[in-house]
Design a protein around this motif. Structure first.
Motif, PDB file in Angstrom:
ATOM      1  N   UNK A  48       0.822  -1.210   0.000  1.00  0.00           N
ATOM      2  CA  UNK A  48       0.000   0.000   0.000  1.00  0.00           C
ATOM      3  C   UNK A  48       0.859   1.265   0.000  1.00  0.00           C
ATOM      4  N   UNK A  49       2.005   1.230   0.633  1.00  0.00           N
ATOM      5  CA  UNK A  49       2.927   2.367   0.582  1.00  0.00           C
ATOM      6  C   UNK A  49       3.447   2.533  -0.840  1.00  0.00           C
ATOM      7  N   UNK A  50       3.799   1.425  -1.475  1.00  0.00           N
ATOM      8  CA  UNK A  50       4.284   1.475  -2.858  1.00  0.00           C
ATOM      9  C   UNK A  50       3.211   2.016  -3.804  1.00  0.00           C
ATOM     10  N   UNK A  51       1.949   1.746  -3.489  1.00  0.00           N
ATOM     11  CA  UNK A  51       0.850   2.239  -4.318  1.00  0.00           C
ATOM     12  C   UNK A  51       0.489   3.686  -3.982  1.00  0.00           C
ATOM     13  N   UNK A  52       1.103   4.251  -2.942  1.00  0.00           N
ATOM     14  CA  UNK A  52       0.830   5.632  -2.555  1.00  0.00           C
ATOM     15  C   UNK A  52      -0.409   5.807  -1.705  1.00  0.00           C
ATOM     16  N   UNK A  53      -0.972   4.716  -1.190  1.00  0.00           N
ATOM     17  CA  UNK A  53      -2.201   4.789  -0.396  1.00  0.00           C
ATOM     18  C   UNK A  53      -1.931   5.131   1.074  1.00  0.00           C
ATOM     19  N   UNK A  54      -0.936   4.504   1.648  1.00  0.00           N
ATOM     20  CA  UNK A  54      -0.632   4.661   3.071  1.00  0.00           C
ATOM     21  C   UNK A  54       0.753   5.264   3.243  1.00  0.00           C
ATOM     22  N   UNK A  55       0.952   5.941   4.389  1.00  0.00           N
ATOM     23  CA  UNK A  55       2.257   6.551   4.638  1.00  0.00           C
ATOM     24  C   UNK A  55       2.832   6.239   5.998  1.00  0.00           C
ATOM     25  N   UNK A  56       2.024   5.824   6.951  1.00  0.00           N
ATOM     26  CA  UNK A  56       2.529   5.600   8.302  1.00  0.00           C
ATOM     27  C   UNK A  56       1.696   4.516   8.973  1.00  0.00           C
ATOM     28  N   UNK A  57       2.266   3.941  10.016  1.00  0.00           N
ATOM     29  CA  UNK A  57       1.530   2.935  10.791  1.00  0.00           C
ATOM     30  C   UNK A  57       1.894   3.050  12.257  1.00  0.00           C
ATOM     31  N   UNK A  58       1.066   2.455  13.094  1.00  0.00           N
ATOM     32  CA  UNK A  58       1.320   2.400  14.533  1.00  0.00           C
ATOM     33  C   UNK A  58       0.858   1.039  15.031  1.00  0.00           C
ATOM     34  N   UNK A  59       1.578   0.515  16.023  1.00  0.00           N
ATOM     35  CA  UNK A  59       1.198  -0.761  16.637  1.00  0.00           C
ATOM     36  C   UNK A  59       0.994  -0.519  18.118  1.00  0.00           C
ATOM     37  N   UNK A  60      -0.140  -0.937  18.631  1.00  0.00           N
ATOM     38  CA  UNK A  60      -0.452  -0.815  20.055  1.00  0.00           C
ATOM     39  C   UNK A  60      -0.702  -2.199  20.616  1.00  0.00           C
ATOM     40  N   UNK A  61      -0.008  -2.524  21.709  1.00  0.00           N
ATOM     41  CA  UNK A  61      -0.205  -3.793  22.400  1.00  0.00           C
ATOM     42  C   UNK A  61      -0.881  -3.486  23.727  1.00  0.00           C
ATOM     43  N   UNK A  62      -2.149  -3.813  23.818  1.00  0.00           N
ATOM     44  CA  UNK A  62      -2.933  -3.546  25.011  1.00  0.00           C
ATOM     45  C   UNK A  62      -3.142  -4.835  25.785  1.00  0.00           C
ATOM     46  N   UNK A  63      -3.805  -4.725  26.920  1.00  0.00           N
ATOM     47  CA  UNK A  63      -4.031  -5.900  27.749  1.00  0.00           C
ATOM     48  C   UNK A  63      -4.982  -6.899  27.097  1.00  0.00           C
ATOM     49  N   UNK A  64      -6.005  -6.410  26.400  1.00  0.00           N
ATOM     50  CA  UNK A  64      -7.010  -7.301  25.832  1.00  0.00           C
ATOM     51  C   UNK A  64      -7.001  -7.372  24.311  1.00  0.00           C
ATOM     52  N   UNK A  65      -6.213  -6.521  23.650  1.00  0.00           N
ATOM     53  CA  UNK A  65      -6.152  -6.583  22.188  1.00  0.00           C
ATOM     54  C   UNK A  65      -4.870  -5.930  21.679  1.00  0.00           C
ATOM     55  N   UNK A  66      -4.515  -6.310  20.460  1.00  0.00           N
ATOM     56  CA  UNK A  66      -3.390  -5.693  19.751  1.00  0.00           C
ATOM     57  C   UNK A  66      -3.974  -4.987  18.533  1.00  0.00           C
ATOM     58  N   UNK A  67      -3.449  -3.801  18.217  1.00  0.00           N
ATOM     59  CA  UNK A  67      -4.010  -2.986  17.147  1.00  0.00           C
ATOM     60  C   UNK A  67      -2.887  -2.522  16.224  1.00  0.00           C
ATOM     61  N   UNK A  68      -3.085  -2.736  14.928  1.00  0.00           N
ATOM     62  CA  UNK A  68      -2.188  -2.228  13.891  1.00  0.00           C
ATOM     63  C   UNK A  68      -2.980  -1.164  13.144  1.00  0.00           C
ATOM     64  N   UNK A  69      -2.576   0.100  13.275  1.00  0.00           N
ATOM     65  CA  UNK A  69      -3.291   1.209  12.652  1.00  0.00           C
ATOM     66  C   UNK A  69      -2.497   1.728  11.468  1.00  0.00           C
ATOM     67  N   UNK A  70      -3.190   2.082  10.391  1.00  0.00           N
ATOM     68  CA  UNK A  70      -2.522   2.636   9.211  1.00  0.00           C
ATOM     69  C   UNK A  70      -3.069   4.035   8.943  1.00  0.00           C
ATOM     70  N   UNK A  71      -2.167   4.900   8.484  1.00  0.00           N
ATOM     71  CA  UNK A  71      -2.497   6.308   8.283  1.00  0.00           C
ATOM     72  C   UNK A  71      -2.153   6.738   6.863  1.00  0.00           C
ATOM     73  N   UNK A  72      -2.919   7.666   6.340  1.00  0.00           N
ATOM     74  CA  UNK A  72      -2.568   8.312   5.078  1.00  0.00           C
ATOM     75  C   UNK A  72      -1.542   9.394   5.366  1.00  0.00           C
TER      76      UNK A  72
END
Length: 128
Positions: A48-72
């Motif tokens: 998606x970065x190569x396609x120009x759609x996304x530019x950044x990401x974040x990973x959050x490790x919480x007690x009950x879930x893990x989240x991978x977030x993507x940003x433009x």
């Protein structure tokens, strides 16, 4: 025994009061992505970065879930969140893709199938 003779005492161990150890509490567990899951997430991110759609990401490790977030853009709210919630694994599936508006786009038991909703086919009109 005379008054001048020293008194010899048997050696004694000092009585130490027993201190109760605090009960062992398990360390708070933290949900995380394993190597296979991170590989799938980062492969999709790279495409998606190569396609120009996304530019950044974040990973959050919480007690009950893990989240991978993507940003433009870094300063914006995430476009999508890929969530891993193990307590939902037997019901709806541990993985979910959530849009920026909070709508669940896809939920399932296998990460590959859930990520397929984000795979976009870019069709371009080629004129000669």
């Amino acid at each position: 025994m005379s008054d001048l003779e020293p008194i010899r005492l048997a050696p004694r161990l000092a009585a130490v009061p027993a201190v109760a150890a605090p009960p062992l509490q398990p360390a708070p567990t933290q949900v995380s992505f394993d190597r296979r899951e991170l590989n799938a997430l980062l492969n999709l991110y790279g495409r998606m970065v190569a396609a120009g759609e996304w530019r950044d990401y974040a990973i959050d490790f919480l007690k009950d879930q893990a989240v991978f977030s993507v940003f433009r853009r870094t300063s914006e709210a995430p476009l999508y969140r890929i969530e891993k919630t193990p307590r939902l694994a037997r019901r709806q599936g541990a993985y979910a893709v959530v849009s920026s508006a909070g709508h669940i786009l896809k939920r399932g038991h296998e990460l590959g199938r859930v990520l397929a909703v984000l795979e976009k086919v870019n069709l371009k009109l080629v004129t000669g």
